[in-house]
Design a protein around this motif. Structure first.
Motif, PDB file in Angstrom:
ATOM      1  N   LEU A  23       0.853  -1.182   0.000  1.00  0.00           N
ATOM      2  CA  LEU A  23       0.000   0.000   0.000  1.00  0.00           C
ATOM      3  C   LEU A  23       0.892   1.236   0.000  1.00  0.00           C
ATOM      4  N   PRO A  24       0.489   2.310  -0.672  1.00  0.00           N
ATOM      5  CA  PRO A  24       1.386   3.468  -0.842  1.00  0.00           C
ATOM      6  C   PRO A  24       1.785   4.153   0.457  1.00  0.00           C
ATOM      7  N   TRP A  25       1.013   3.945   1.515  1.00  0.00           N
ATOM      8  CA  TRP A  25       1.346   4.587   2.796  1.00  0.00           C
ATOM      9  C   TRP A  25       2.117   3.665   3.745  1.00  0.00           C
ATOM     10  N   GLU A  74      -3.760   7.726   7.679  1.00  0.00           N
ATOM     11  CA  GLU A  74      -4.581   7.400   8.842  1.00  0.00           C
ATOM     12  C   GLU A  74      -5.795   8.316   8.943  1.00  0.00           C
ATOM     13  N   ILE A  75      -5.632   9.576   8.603  1.00  0.00           N
ATOM     14  CA  ILE A  75      -6.767  10.505   8.642  1.00  0.00           C
ATOM     15  C   ILE A  75      -7.750  10.178   7.523  1.00  0.00           C
ATOM     16  N   MET A  76      -7.235   9.917   6.331  1.00  0.00           N
ATOM     17  CA  MET A  76      -8.129   9.602   5.205  1.00  0.00           C
ATOM     18  C   MET A  76      -8.876   8.289   5.426  1.00  0.00           C
ATOM     19  N   LEU A  77      -8.234   7.343   6.091  1.00  0.00           N
ATOM     20  CA  LEU A  77      -8.836   6.023   6.287  1.00  0.00           C
ATOM     21  C   LEU A  77      -9.862   5.988   7.413  1.00  0.00           C
ATOM     22  N   TYR A 123      -7.722   9.416  -3.813  1.00  0.00           N
ATOM     23  CA  TYR A 123      -7.615  10.707  -3.137  1.00  0.00           C
ATOM     24  C   TYR A 123      -6.222  10.912  -2.553  1.00  0.00           C
ATOM     25  N   TYR A 124      -5.647   9.857  -2.022  1.00  0.00           N
ATOM     26  CA  TYR A 124      -4.326   9.924  -1.399  1.00  0.00           C
ATOM     27  C   TYR A 124      -3.272  10.361  -2.418  1.00  0.00           C
ATOM     28  N   ALA A 125      -3.284   9.742  -3.587  1.00  0.00           N
ATOM     29  CA  ALA A 125      -2.303  10.086  -4.625  1.00  0.00           C
ATOM     30  C   ALA A 125      -2.496  11.517  -5.108  1.00  0.00           C
ATOM     31  N   ARG A 126      -3.744  11.908  -5.307  1.00  0.00           N
ATOM     32  CA  ARG A 126      -4.034  13.264  -5.800  1.00  0.00           C
ATOM     33  C   ARG A 126      -3.641  14.315  -4.773  1.00  0.00           C
ATOM     34  N   PHE A 127      -3.913  14.026  -3.501  1.00  0.00           N
ATOM     35  CA  PHE A 127      -3.593  14.973  -2.431  1.00  0.00           C
ATOM     36  C   PHE A 127      -2.078  15.153  -2.320  1.00  0.00           C
ATOM     37  N   GLY A 130     -15.359  15.530  -1.887  1.00  0.00           N
ATOM     38  CA  GLY A 130     -15.882  14.229  -2.281  1.00  0.00           C
ATOM     39  C   GLY A 130     -15.507  13.118  -1.339  1.00  0.00           C
ATOM     40  N   LEU A 131     -14.499  13.343  -0.493  1.00  0.00           N
ATOM     41  CA  LEU A 131     -14.069  12.308   0.448  1.00  0.00           C
ATOM     42  C   LEU A 131     -14.937  12.299   1.705  1.00  0.00           C
TER      43      LEU A 131
END
Length: 355
Positions: free
Chosen positions: A23-25, A37-40, A51-55, A79-80
């Protein structure tokens, strides 16, 4: 208990073979770990990946995020959902720059002082980024522990949660070198095997010692939250159009969609007619089909009301929280998901259902 003493070793061994890898993180960079962790939080991995890659493309490091405007951050979060996460992320980045010299803190207690970070999230960051021997206790972990050890009671209840924290602390591996695999294993087990419905018990490394599997209680553990009636709310959203632009209004910094640009809201179509009389000349068109948006705690029924204006009044919308934006530009701004649907609907010229 036998399972308590063997739990960590079983989990670490299972994760190394069957857990999620690549996983990228899954890196040691605390900024990227923290962002993930915040996005998840309350969001599935599959949704977060894009979203993670774009952010990260826009905010590749903590100083860049701290220096950005709140509008820019919210636009890349759009959108998230759960937008308080984005506001807290931005505020925490600024705190790290101002109070920690730009170096992300390594101790769980310090991480926990940052906006939007609770004990479990702080522990995950400390474990993944710094190898600290800390325990997590998110929703998936609560489910795993409740089933494996037969813990009754709703996990959101303070007494039950306190019991689960003590249990989680006892289960930590003795060797801190195992903490990353162990922590990832807890997340993986809850997400891919010990799921809320249809758990894959046959491939679980804890099967032979799991209380819920042994007693046929996987459907009742963890104890569900007592159900409450979901409140219903209604609103009328104004889609005011003039010269290819749409009127947006900045929402208050706290509350639903806090800080985002949104469509102005009214209690009724009559109120929109009063607004039109004061702000220009145009037609109040027949309302578009209603749009239902479901939040965690209530259901919102939106009646979209389109008003093309031929002329604006001289003193129209002098308030600072109003702005006219071209429709295409408005779509790229930080707007809530249902508002984005309505803007797309307006851009395409109607009249199909905006859903």
């Amino acid at each position: 208990m036998a399972l308590e003493s063997a739990f960590a070793a079983r989990l670490v061994a299972w994760q190394k073979i069957h857990g999620r890898h690549g996983l990228p993180w899954q890196v040691s960079d605390p900024y990227r770990v923290w962002l993930s962790e915040i996005m998840l939080q309350q969001t599935q991995v599959a949704t977060v990946l894009g979203y993670y890659a774009r952010f990260l493309e826009r905010f590749p490091d903590l100083p860049t995020l701290a220096a950005a405007s709140a509008d820019d951050v919210l636009a890349y979060w759009s959108g998230l959902g759960y937008y308080s996460r984005a506001r807290n992320l931005h505020k925490a980045a600024q705190t790290v720059m101002a109070e920690f010299g730009g170096a992300f803190p390594s101790r769980r207690e310090e991480i926990e002082t940052l906006s939007g970070i609770g004990r479990s999230t702080a522990a995950a960051i400390a474990a993944f980024a710094f190898g600290q021997r800390e325990t997590i206790l998110d929703g998936n972990v609560k489910r795993v522990l409740a089933r494996c050890f037969g813990v009754d009671g709703f996990p959101g209840d303070k007494k039950t949660e306190a019991h689960l924290w003590l249990l989680a602390e006892r289960l930590l591996p003795a060797d801190s070198r195992d903490i990353i695999a162990y922590t990832q294993g807890l997340m993986d087990l809850g997400a891919t095997v010990c799921s809320r419905s249809r758990p894959a018990c046959s491939v679980c490394p804890m099967l032979d010692a799991c209380v819920a599997a042994r007693d046929g209680r996987t459907a009742e553990l963890p104890t569900r939250k007592p159900k409450k009636a979901v409140p219903a709310r209604e609103t009328v959203m104004l889609i005011a159009l003039h010269d290819g632009k749409v009127l947006l209004q900045r929402r208050p910094p706290v509350g639903i969609w806090g800080g985002l640009l949104s469509l102005p809201e009214f209690e009724s179509t009559l109120a929109i007619e009063d607004w039109l009389a004061a702000n220009g000349e145009g037609d109040v068109l027949p309302a578009w089909p209603v749009l239902l948006h479901v939040f965690t705690h209530f259901r919102l029924t939106i009646t979209p009301q389109c008003v093309p204006l031929q002329r604006l009044a001289a003193n129209h919308c002098a308030e600072d929280n109003h702005v006219w934006l071209p429709l295409a530009q408005a779509l790229d701004a930080g707007v809530p998901a249902p508002v984005r649907k309505l803007l797309l609907y307006a851009l395409e010229g109607a009249p199909r259902h905006p859903s």
